[in-house]
Design an enzyme around this catalytic site. Sequence first.
Site, mmCIF file in Angstrom:
data_model
loop_
_atom_site.group_PDB
_atom_site.id
_atom_site.type_symbol
_atom_site.label_atom_id
_atom_site.label_comp_id
_atom_site.label_asym_id
_atom_site.label_seq_id
_atom_site.Cartn_x
_atom_site.Cartn_y
_atom_site.Cartn_z
ATOM 1 N N LYS A 99 0.621 -17.484 -5.898
ATOM 2 C CA LYS A 99 0.925 -17.491 -4.457
ATOM 3 C C LYS A 99 -0.285 -17.035 -3.646
ATOM 4 O O LYS A 99 -0.668 -17.660 -2.668
ATOM 5 C CB LYS A 99 2.122 -16.561 -4.189
ATOM 6 N N ASN A 100 -0.898 -15.924 -4.051
ATOM 7 C CA ASN A 100 -1.975 -15.357 -3.236
ATOM 8 C C ASN A 100 -3.275 -16.162 -3.310
ATOM 9 O O ASN A 100 -4.181 -15.929 -2.509
ATOM 10 C CB ASN A 100 -2.234 -13.893 -3.628
ATOM 11 N N ARG A 126 1.715 -12.299 6.498
ATOM 12 C CA ARG A 126 0.415 -11.926 7.032
ATOM 13 C C ARG A 126 -0.675 -12.977 6.770
ATOM 14 O O ARG A 126 -1.613 -13.123 7.550
ATOM 15 C CB ARG A 126 0.053 -10.600 6.361
ATOM 16 N N CYS A 140 3.395 -3.242 8.057
ATOM 17 C CA CYS A 140 4.514 -3.652 7.217
ATOM 18 C C CYS A 140 4.851 -2.488 6.325
ATOM 19 O O CYS A 140 4.232 -1.424 6.423
ATOM 20 C CB CYS A 140 4.188 -4.903 6.419
ATOM 21 N N ARG A 143 -2.039 -1.998 7.790
ATOM 22 C CA ARG A 143 -2.706 -3.284 7.562
ATOM 23 C C ARG A 143 -3.342 -3.864 8.835
ATOM 24 O O ARG A 143 -2.929 -4.919 9.340
ATOM 25 C CB ARG A 143 -1.729 -4.277 6.923
ATOM 26 N N ASP A 152 -1.101 -4.643 -6.555
ATOM 27 C CA ASP A 152 0.110 -5.465 -6.671
ATOM 28 C C ASP A 152 0.817 -5.299 -8.019
ATOM 29 O O ASP A 152 1.874 -5.892 -8.245
ATOM 30 C CB ASP A 152 -0.227 -6.952 -6.445
ATOM 31 N N ARG A 164 10.015 -14.450 -1.952
ATOM 32 C CA ARG A 164 8.725 -14.725 -1.314
ATOM 33 C C ARG A 164 7.634 -14.964 -2.353
ATOM 34 O O ARG A 164 6.641 -15.625 -2.066
ATOM 35 C CB ARG A 164 8.290 -13.532 -0.441
HETATM 36 C C1 EPZ Z 1 -4.049 -9.313 -0.163
HETATM 37 O O1 EPZ Z 1 -3.632 -8.766 1.085
HETATM 38 C C2 EPZ Z 1 -2.808 -9.728 -0.911
HETATM 39 N N1 EPZ Z 1 -2.082 -10.723 -0.111
HETATM 40 C C3 EPZ Z 1 -1.924 -8.504 -1.151
HETATM 41 O O2 EPZ Z 1 -0.820 -8.905 -1.926
HETATM 42 C C4 EPZ Z 1 -2.736 -7.481 -1.958
HETATM 43 O O3 EPZ Z 1 -1.966 -6.311 -2.114
HETATM 44 C C5 EPZ Z 1 -4.039 -7.145 -1.222
HETATM 45 O O4 EPZ Z 1 -4.786 -8.368 -0.946
HETATM 46 C C6 EPZ Z 1 -4.967 -6.213 -2.004
HETATM 47 O O5 EPZ Z 1 -5.279 -6.786 -3.248
HETATM 48 C C7 EPZ Z 1 -2.447 -11.996 -0.162
HETATM 49 O O6 EPZ Z 1 -3.399 -12.382 -0.834
HETATM 50 C C8 EPZ Z 1 -1.643 -12.950 0.647
HETATM 51 P P1 EPZ Z 1 -6.699 -6.492 2.076
HETATM 52 P P2 EPZ Z 1 -4.686 -8.497 2.241
HETATM 53 O O7 EPZ Z 1 -7.238 -7.040 3.337
HETATM 54 O O8 EPZ Z 1 -5.753 -9.513 2.178
HETATM 55 C C9 EPZ Z 1 -7.392 -2.595 4.762
HETATM 56 C C10 EPZ Z 1 1.474 -9.060 -2.509
HETATM 57 O O9 EPZ Z 1 2.315 -8.211 -2.920
HETATM 58 N N2 EPZ Z 1 -7.877 -3.497 5.848
HETATM 59 O O10 EPZ Z 1 -7.528 -6.614 0.826
HETATM 60 O O11 EPZ Z 1 -3.923 -8.336 3.489
HETATM 61 C C11 EPZ Z 1 -5.896 -2.788 4.513
HETATM 62 O O12 EPZ Z 1 -5.120 -2.105 5.455
HETATM 63 C C12 EPZ Z 1 0.530 -8.735 -1.375
HETATM 64 O O13 EPZ Z 1 1.390 -10.203 -2.975
HETATM 65 C C13 EPZ Z 1 -8.413 -2.946 6.972
HETATM 66 O O14 EPZ Z 1 -8.532 -1.727 7.114
HETATM 67 O O15 EPZ Z 1 -5.254 -7.066 1.795
HETATM 68 C C14 EPZ Z 1 -5.758 -2.278 3.099
HETATM 69 O O16 EPZ Z 1 -5.645 -0.880 3.130
HETATM 70 C C15 EPZ Z 1 0.823 -7.442 -0.714
HETATM 71 N N3 EPZ Z 1 -8.839 -3.793 7.979
HETATM 72 C C16 EPZ Z 1 -7.094 -2.672 2.449
HETATM 73 O O17 EPZ Z 1 -7.997 -2.949 3.547
HETATM 74 C C17 EPZ Z 1 -8.751 -5.152 7.861
HETATM 75 O O18 EPZ Z 1 -9.149 -5.862 8.805
HETATM 76 C C18 EPZ Z 1 -7.023 -3.924 1.568
HETATM 77 O O19 EPZ Z 1 -6.353 -4.956 2.285
HETATM 78 C C19 EPZ Z 1 -8.213 -5.711 6.680
HETATM 79 C C20 EPZ Z 1 -7.780 -4.854 5.680
#
Ligand code: EPZ
Length: 430
Positions: free
Chosen positions: A22-23, A102, A126, A131, A316, A408
């Site tokens: 999915k991701n 998201r 969320c 996030r 995850d 989902r």
């Molecule tokens: C992706 O989310 C995945 N989702 C998430 O999977 C996964 O947990 C996450 O990466 C980390 O591996 C998809 O791929 C659709 P990030 P993403 O940006 O891209 C902070 C699941 O269960 N951050 O790597 O949204 C953020 O708050 C889901 O399948 C900022 O501070 O995650 C977090 O603490 C849940 N500012 C960290 O970075 C930003 O602009 C990592 O988030 C962006 C992120």
Amino acid sequence: MDSIRIRGGKPLNGKIEISGAKNAALPLMVASLLTEETLTLSNLPHVADISTLISLLCQHGATAEMNGQSVSDGCSDGRSLSITADRITSTEAPYDIVRKMRAGALVMGPLLARIGKARVSLPGGCAIGTRPMNLHVSGLEQMGAEIKIVGGYMEAEAPAGLTSAEIRFETVSVGATENLLMAATLAKGTTVLENAAKEPEIIDLIQLLRQMGADIEGDGTERLVIRGVDKLHGARYRVMPDRIETGTYAIAAVITGGKIELTNTRAELIRSVLDILVEAGADVVETENGLVISRSAARINGVDIMTLPYPGYPTDMQAQMMALMTIADGAAMITETIFENRFMHVPELARLGANITVHGHSALVRGVQKLVGAPVMATDLRASVSLVLAGLAAEGETVINRVYHLDRGYERLEEKLAACGADIERIVAS
Ligand code: EPZ
């Protein structure tokens, strides 16, 4: 709302075919906005997020066909999806869709790169954390976009097109890396992304973009160099196996003391998870098409884990490993470093008899002899599946409510587990 009933305590034995990731699939689908030509993706999982994203892409003006049938509403079973965004008719990604998923916010980079305009709802916080979108926004600003936040929307414009930049992410972000990577493929000049995410899903996206004509170097490293091109073209691409689904079913084998062959996947995608499982007492045999995982020992050993960006232990897979550790011999310290609030499964696991104390970003799990079934409820996808795993190991009946979270991200979950001997059924709400 549907729920899932499990009568636990049975070792699972059999074979499970892993679906496409999915991701990985979500950003690959968004890449269709970068070209007028058709993008065809195979090995697509049939999960709710994919349908939600199809609806979003169609409302931007794309047409979509799943296995040859038109699916603008996103509702169709299937594995092969063709998306054609020959015209972009709307640059708005509405709140109703982005708040549910998201990944919808990933359209911002491609829309800006292709037509210089995007109005994308802020996804909002969320259950697992706040996030924010600051890394996406500041990266696109460095590439020449002007972005204002108005009424909960990121209103972005780049009338003269995007230009190259050297961008250093202050934190590793999968989504921001994907968004800027896509934007940079059509920007003028050479963009460098430093401290980029190295997750396998990013490599999948780079490989697709390259097939579409993009010029990118640095796959699997924290420095990506993207030389912008004038146009991208269509492509056909097979989505990588779902590494989180692979890890989840690997734990299903270990937590129930059974033996499962996982096919259509690759052990190297979840090396950090397998290492912990072996330390906990699992046996892993890699095969040409996946792996076989089993537990021969009567008990599991407690093992500490800390979530980290890839190739570290994935956030995850944190909830699922916690479910396993609830029945380990001894204690396990589980530290979450990616999201600030990803322990909502703790009180629900406690309802099954788990002994867990949370101290800030760490949870101390003291293993108990056995779990006992109970009604539970979860607030996100991975927390929900950790309750399924715990329910499979628990004595008696566990009912998991709010199953839409599972829908989902896990394709045919009950069917796959039942084929290995699980006593599991969906109770459809009347
Ligand atoms: C992706 O989310 C995945 N989702 C998430 O999977 C996964 O947990 C996450 O990466 C980390 O591996 C998809 O791929 C659709 P990030 P993403 O940006 O891209 C902070 C699941 O269960 N951050 O790597 O949204 C953020 O708050 C889901 O399948 C900022 O501070 O995650 C977090 O603490 C849940 N500012 C960290 O970075 C930003 O602009 C990592 O988030 C962006 C992120």
